[in-house]
Motif scaffolding. Structure first.
Motif, PDB file in Angstrom:
ATOM      1  N   PHE A   1       0.832  -1.208   0.000  1.00  0.00           N
ATOM      2  CA  PHE A   1       0.000   0.000   0.000  1.00  0.00           C
ATOM      3  C   PHE A   1       0.864   1.253   0.000  1.00  0.00           C
ATOM      4  O   PHE A   1       0.513   2.275  -0.601  1.00  0.00           O
ATOM      5  CB  PHE A   1      -0.936   0.005   1.204  1.00  0.00           C
ATOM      6  CG  PHE A   1      -1.917  -1.135   1.200  1.00  0.00           C
ATOM      7  CD1 PHE A   1      -2.447  -1.608   0.009  1.00  0.00           C
ATOM      8  CD2 PHE A   1      -2.306  -1.746   2.392  1.00  0.00           C
ATOM      9  CE1 PHE A   1      -3.353  -2.658  -0.001  1.00  0.00           C
ATOM     10  CE2 PHE A   1      -3.208  -2.789   2.397  1.00  0.00           C
ATOM     11  CZ  PHE A   1      -3.734  -3.256   1.187  1.00  0.00           C
ATOM     12  N   GLY A   2       2.011   1.169   0.685  1.00  0.00           N
ATOM     13  CA  GLY A   2       2.913   2.315   0.744  1.00  0.00           C
ATOM     14  C   GLY A   2       3.464   2.671  -0.624  1.00  0.00           C
ATOM     15  O   GLY A   2       3.626   3.856  -0.944  1.00  0.00           O
ATOM     16  N   PHE A   3       3.715   1.675  -1.452  1.00  0.00           N
ATOM     17  CA  PHE A   3       4.228   1.947  -2.791  1.00  0.00           C
ATOM     18  C   PHE A   3       3.177   2.655  -3.643  1.00  0.00           C
ATOM     19  O   PHE A   3       3.455   3.678  -4.274  1.00  0.00           O
ATOM     20  CB  PHE A   3       4.661   0.640  -3.472  1.00  0.00           C
ATOM     21  CG  PHE A   3       5.077   0.815  -4.908  1.00  0.00           C
ATOM     22  CD1 PHE A   3       6.351   1.246  -5.225  1.00  0.00           C
ATOM     23  CD2 PHE A   3       4.183   0.564  -5.937  1.00  0.00           C
ATOM     24  CE1 PHE A   3       6.736   1.427  -6.552  1.00  0.00           C
ATOM     25  CE2 PHE A   3       4.551   0.728  -7.266  1.00  0.00           C
ATOM     26  CZ  PHE A   3       5.837   1.163  -7.572  1.00  0.00           C
ATOM     27  N   PHE A   4       1.954   2.111  -3.657  1.00  0.00           N
ATOM     28  CA  PHE A   4       0.917   2.667  -4.524  1.00  0.00           C
ATOM     29  C   PHE A   4       0.336   3.976  -3.990  1.00  0.00           C
ATOM     30  O   PHE A   4      -0.353   4.684  -4.719  1.00  0.00           O
ATOM     31  CB  PHE A   4      -0.205   1.640  -4.728  1.00  0.00           C
ATOM     32  CG  PHE A   4       0.187   0.505  -5.640  1.00  0.00           C
ATOM     33  CD1 PHE A   4       0.250   0.701  -7.007  1.00  0.00           C
ATOM     34  CD2 PHE A   4       0.518  -0.733  -5.121  1.00  0.00           C
ATOM     35  CE1 PHE A   4       0.615  -0.329  -7.855  1.00  0.00           C
ATOM     36  CE2 PHE A   4       0.885  -1.781  -5.962  1.00  0.00           C
ATOM     37  CZ  PHE A   4       0.939  -1.585  -7.328  1.00  0.00           C
ATOM     38  N   SER A   5       0.607   4.281  -2.731  1.00  0.00           N
ATOM     39  CA  SER A   5       0.147   5.560  -2.186  1.00  0.00           C
ATOM     40  C   SER A   5       1.219   6.641  -2.264  1.00  0.00           C
ATOM     41  O   SER A   5       0.970   7.794  -1.902  1.00  0.00           O
ATOM     42  CB  SER A   5      -0.286   5.379  -0.721  1.00  0.00           C
ATOM     43  OG  SER A   5       0.812   4.964   0.082  1.00  0.00           O
ATOM     44  N   SER A   6       2.405   6.269  -2.740  1.00  0.00           N
ATOM     45  CA  SER A   6       3.506   7.219  -2.846  1.00  0.00           C
ATOM     46  C   SER A   6       3.559   7.793  -4.267  1.00  0.00           C
ATOM     47  O   SER A   6       3.823   7.058  -5.232  1.00  0.00           O
ATOM     48  CB  SER A   6       4.837   6.540  -2.498  1.00  0.00           C
ATOM     49  OG  SER A   6       5.933   7.393  -2.784  1.00  0.00           O
ATOM     50  N   GLY A   7       3.316   9.068  -4.390  1.00  0.00           N
ATOM     51  CA  GLY A   7       3.395   9.702  -5.698  1.00  0.00           C
ATOM     52  C   GLY A   7       4.799   9.648  -6.274  1.00  0.00           C
ATOM     53  O   GLY A   7       4.977   9.528  -7.494  1.00  0.00           O
ATOM     54  N   TYR A   8       5.787   9.736  -5.389  1.00  0.00           N
ATOM     55  CA  TYR A   8       7.173   9.686  -5.854  1.00  0.00           C
ATOM     56  C   TYR A   8       7.491   8.322  -6.461  1.00  0.00           C
ATOM     57  O   TYR A   8       8.127   8.233  -7.518  1.00  0.00           O
ATOM     58  CB  TYR A   8       8.114   9.972  -4.691  1.00  0.00           C
ATOM     59  CG  TYR A   8       9.575   9.942  -5.066  1.00  0.00           C
ATOM     60  CD1 TYR A   8      10.158  10.977  -5.795  1.00  0.00           C
ATOM     61  CD2 TYR A   8      10.371   8.860  -4.704  1.00  0.00           C
ATOM     62  CE1 TYR A   8      11.497  10.939  -6.147  1.00  0.00           C
ATOM     63  CE2 TYR A   8      11.708   8.816  -5.050  1.00  0.00           C
ATOM     64  CZ  TYR A   8      12.264   9.849  -5.769  1.00  0.00           C
ATOM     65  OH  TYR A   8      13.586   9.809  -6.125  1.00  0.00           O
TER      66      TYR A   8
END
Length: 264
Positions: free
Chosen positions: A47-54
């Motif tokens: 979830f952290g990957f897909f919620s990170s715009g960067y």
């Protein structure tokens, strides 16, 4: 009862190598991707990957870079491979060796020499990060595009082109309707050998003093910060993307082969 030797036994060393140096490392990466610092199962890394715009931006930019590099390599490699394979150039094997000679030179030496050339031409190579990234990766991956194209085109049956010419097709139409479709397997092989590594090869960027981040840079930054869990999750996501690209290209190749058999 006498036991007979089976050729399958020759695959045992490879299976052992596969288990210890491919499957086992992937399982370790998968473990870190699906756990937190306490070893507990979690999907927070995903979830952290897909919620990170960067992170998403880096993925999109990596795909774009890989697409441009692959396209440039294809544009440069196809005419060269075609001439070597179809025009019966004298000593074509010598020319092929000249094309792949850069692969025999140490990678660091090649990129260092390229950096000096670009510096002499541009002055400050940090002013043109995108251009230098494309040039560096094209320089490094071009032989991997030429070889499969040359191998495929050189094995084409010349009688098919001759038959098309006898039926009234011009040179351009023969190429578009006969040679190009039949060389699709070589094109797909070249794309696979260039596109996927180009998404992650951040070493070229670093050696050219390029501050641009691609997927390999992002993964490396997480591991350098000892965040194995986030870095492992990104590695797994990238692995899934690679599998997806393989499946799509393989299906495209199968459909193309069925189409050719139907025509014949």
């Amino acid at each position: 009862m006498k036991k007979h030797f089976s050729r399958r036994y020759l695959g045992i060393p490879y299976m052992i190598f596969l288990i210890f140096f491919v499957i086992a490392p992937v399982l370790v990466i998968l473990y870190y991707a699906l756990t937190n610092g306490k070893g507990q199962f979690t999907l927070s890394n995903l979830f952290g990957f897909f919620s990170s715009g960067y992170a998403i931006g880096t993925l999109v930019y990596s795909i774009f870079i890989a697409f441009i590099v692959t396209l440039v390599c294809l544009i440069l490699a196809y005419p060269a491979a075609y001439i070597l394979a179809k025009e019966k150039v004298r000593k074509s094997s010598v020319l092929i060796i000249l094309f792949i000679t850069p692969m025999w030179i140490n990678f660091t030496l090649r990129i260092t020499a390229l950096k000096e050339v670009l510096t002499a031409l541009e002055g400050n190579i940090s002013y043109y990060p995108f251009l230098n990234t494309v040039i560096g990766m094209t320089y490094d991956f071009l032989p991997f595009m030429i070889l499969p194209l040359y191998t495929t085109i050189s094995k084409l049956d010349d009688t098919l082109s001759e038959a098309a010419e006898d039926l009234g097709a011009g040179s351009a139409k023969v190429f578009l309707k006969v040679t190009l479709p039949l060389s699709v397997p070589g094109i797909i092989s070249g794309i696979m050998m260039v596109f996927l590594p180009a998404m992650t090869n951040y070493v070229i960027l670093d050696m050219l003093y390029n501050s641009t981040f691609i997927m390999g840079s992002l993964i490396g930054s997480y591991f350098a910060a000892y965040d194995w869990h986030s870095g492992s999750m990104i590695s797994i996501i990238l692995l899934v993307i690679i599998f997806a690209v393989n499946i799509i290209t393989d299906r495209f190749a199968d459909d193309d082969a069925k189409g050719r058999r139907a025509v014949l």
